[in-house]
Design a protein around this motif. Structure first.
Motif, PDB file in Angstrom:
ATOM      1  N   SER A 205       0.825  -1.212   0.000  1.00  0.00           N
ATOM      2  CA  SER A 205       0.000   0.000   0.000  1.00  0.00           C
ATOM      3  C   SER A 205       0.858   1.260   0.000  1.00  0.00           C
ATOM      4  CB  SER A 205      -0.915  -0.003   1.231  1.00  0.00           C
ATOM      5  OG  SER A 205      -1.709  -1.168   1.250  1.00  0.00           O
ATOM      6  N   MET A 206       0.378   2.267  -0.688  1.00  0.00           N
ATOM      7  CA  MET A 206       1.133   3.513  -0.841  1.00  0.00           C
ATOM      8  C   MET A 206       1.540   4.137   0.491  1.00  0.00           C
ATOM      9  SD  MET A 206      -0.092   7.185  -2.357  1.00  0.00           S
ATOM     10  CE  MET A 206      -0.858   6.516  -3.820  1.00  0.00           C
TER      11      MET A 206
ATOM     12  N   LYS B 104       4.821  12.617  -0.584  1.00  0.00           N
ATOM     13  CA  LYS B 104       4.937  13.060  -1.972  1.00  0.00           C
ATOM     14  C   LYS B 104       4.086  12.224  -2.912  1.00  0.00           C
ATOM     15  CE  LYS B 104       8.179  13.749  -5.794  1.00  0.00           C
ATOM     16  NZ  LYS B 104       7.287  13.022  -6.730  1.00  0.00           N
ATOM     17  N   ASN B 105       4.095  10.901  -2.739  1.00  0.00           N
ATOM     18  CA  ASN B 105       3.314  10.038  -3.627  1.00  0.00           C
ATOM     19  C   ASN B 105       1.816  10.323  -3.514  1.00  0.00           C
ATOM     20  OD1 ASN B 105       5.706   8.895  -4.336  1.00  0.00           O
ATOM     21  ND2 ASN B 105       5.335   6.904  -3.397  1.00  0.00           N
ATOM     22  N   PHE B 106       1.384  10.663  -2.306  1.00  0.00           N
ATOM     23  CA  PHE B 106      -0.033  10.966  -2.127  1.00  0.00           C
ATOM     24  C   PHE B 106      -0.388  12.289  -2.799  1.00  0.00           C
ATOM     25  CE2 PHE B 106      -3.784  12.505   0.175  1.00  0.00           C
ATOM     26  CZ  PHE B 106      -4.613  11.397   0.065  1.00  0.00           C
ATOM     27  N   LYS B 107       0.493  13.267  -2.725  1.00  0.00           N
ATOM     28  CA  LYS B 107       0.254  14.544  -3.414  1.00  0.00           C
ATOM     29  C   LYS B 107       0.221  14.345  -4.928  1.00  0.00           C
ATOM     30  CE  LYS B 107       2.073  17.569   0.204  1.00  0.00           C
ATOM     31  NZ  LYS B 107       3.071  18.617   0.544  1.00  0.00           N
ATOM     32  N   ASP B 108       1.123  13.496  -5.430  1.00  0.00           N
ATOM     33  CA  ASP B 108       1.103  13.181  -6.861  1.00  0.00           C
ATOM     34  C   ASP B 108      -0.214  12.499  -7.236  1.00  0.00           C
ATOM     35  OD1 ASP B 108       3.648  14.214  -7.085  1.00  0.00           O
ATOM     36  OD2 ASP B 108       4.649  12.258  -7.039  1.00  0.00           O
TER      37      ASP B 108
END
Length: 372
Positions: free
Chosen positions: A320-321, A333-337
């Motif tokens: 999971s991310m 950062k991945n969640f913002k992307d």
């Protein structure tokens, strides 16, 4: 207008916010991984998520917040009870089954059951850009936004071909591995009272057994029973009649028991194609393996009066991310992307591949995501 594909945990988060949306599900009932299997009368088994933790910590806006799923559900008129899972007193459940949470939250929504999405197309004209949803029964729907709560392998195939599909496929590729899980539930209608009370008086009613074929075992019927009241009845009976056994067959009238087993990933991979018949009933293999595992754990228990089975092809995302435990960092950062892709594409793919498999993380995480 928004279309939400699925009626599971993520979809219920949207429903709880009273946002205007149409819900679609290929199943006959809501719940997704919160589904329950009914037996006679009041008896049932939760076959996916069976318990949840009270709260989760979420990081956003430079701070860490504690968000309580129990309190959130209470504000919607849904009561959760606490329970000891291997000595952990912070676990909660719904005594009418996890599926009833979805039923309650979706009760005043527009929900279309037995409606399987075939494909999404993007249609454009001079005034607006909308999505055309094509269903397997030939019907269509047009929406400004789409939320897909299906597992990633299924969700990617539904997306409009071209740029949108390619962007989502590339972004989600690290999170696209899922484990299979086989489930079997047994119902004993009239156990003798001695066996019934021995099971009922076990200190724990759920057992997580990593490394075993029967990875998780839960006495699901214990959710329906006030354990303290039963224990008090036992004591009072013994005091009244010290010569009689506290397990006398006349003492307990309702002696139904439901036990659910979720099997390990290795076991599930081995038996996945041999678990359910073409009519949806348990196979002989399912019966044999369920009885074998039950008697390894509860020695001497007779064969159940009925067995029900289920197979989860995409039981949970393995990577999971935002991780499976700990603080949900919505500043990652991945969640913002991810949020940028949602905004630019008009489509949100969501679920445990972002937040991890636990209900409280998916539910409260999705609520926070929507509010950002």
């Amino acid at each position: 207008m928004k279309a939400i594909i699925g009626t599971g945990i993520s979809a219920c988060a949207h429903a709880s916010l009273n946002l205007e949306a149409d819900f679609y599900d290929k199943a006959r009932f809501p719940g997704g991984r919160m589904s329950s299997k009914p037996f006679e009368g009041k008896f049932f088994a939760d076959i996916g998520a069976t318990y949840f933790k009270n709260s989760v910590e979420i990081q956003k806006d430079g701070r860490i917040y504690k968000r309580s799923l129990v309190d959130w559900l209470k504000s919607k008129g849904i009561q959760a009870k606490t329970y000891s899972l291997d000595g952990n007193s912070s676990m909660s459940f719904c005594e009418t089954g996890m599926q009833s949470i979805a039923e309650r939250l979706l009760s005043n929504k527009t929900v279309h059951f037995r409606k399987e999405l075939k494909k999404i197309y993007k249609t454009e004209n001079d005034k607006t850009s909308k999505f055309q949803l094509e269903f397997t029964d030939g019907s269509q729907g047009f929406y400004d936004e789409v939320v897909i709560t299906a597992p990633l392998p299924q969700a990617i195939e539904l997306l409009p071909e071209g740029e949108i599909q390619n962007i989502w496929k590339e972004f989600t590729s690290p999170y696209n591995h899922y484990r299979k899980t086989l489930v079997a539930c047994g119902y004993w209608k009239n156990l003798n009272s001695k066996t019934y009370l021995e099971l009922l008086n076990l200190e724990n009613k759920s057992f997580l057994r990593k490394g075993n074929d029967a990875e998780y075992i839960s006495i699901e019927s214990s959710k329906l029973i006030n354990i303290d009241n039963v224990s008090q009845q036992n004591r009072e009976f013994s005091i009244r009649n010290q010569k009689a056994s506290p397990f006398d067959s006349e003492q307990i009238k309702d002696s139904g028991i439901v036990i659910m087993i979720q099997f390990s990933e290795k076991f599930s991979e081995s038996y996945f194609g041999r678990w359910k018949s073409s009519s949806g009933e348990p196979t002989d293999t399912c019966y044999e393996q369920f009885n074998l595992q039950i008697n390894k754990f509860f020695t001497g228990l007779p064969s159940p009066d009925r067995v029900r089975s289920h197979q989860w092809k995409y039981a949970q995302a393995e990577n999971s991310m935002l991780g499976k435990t700990g603080i949900l960092n919505l500043e990652h950062k991945n969640f913002k992307d991810y949020q940028a892709i949602v905004k630019n594409s008009g489509i949100a793919l969501t679920g445990d591949w972002i937040y991890g498999p636990r209900i409280e993380r998916i539910f409260m995480g999705e609520i926070e995501r929507i509010s950002i």
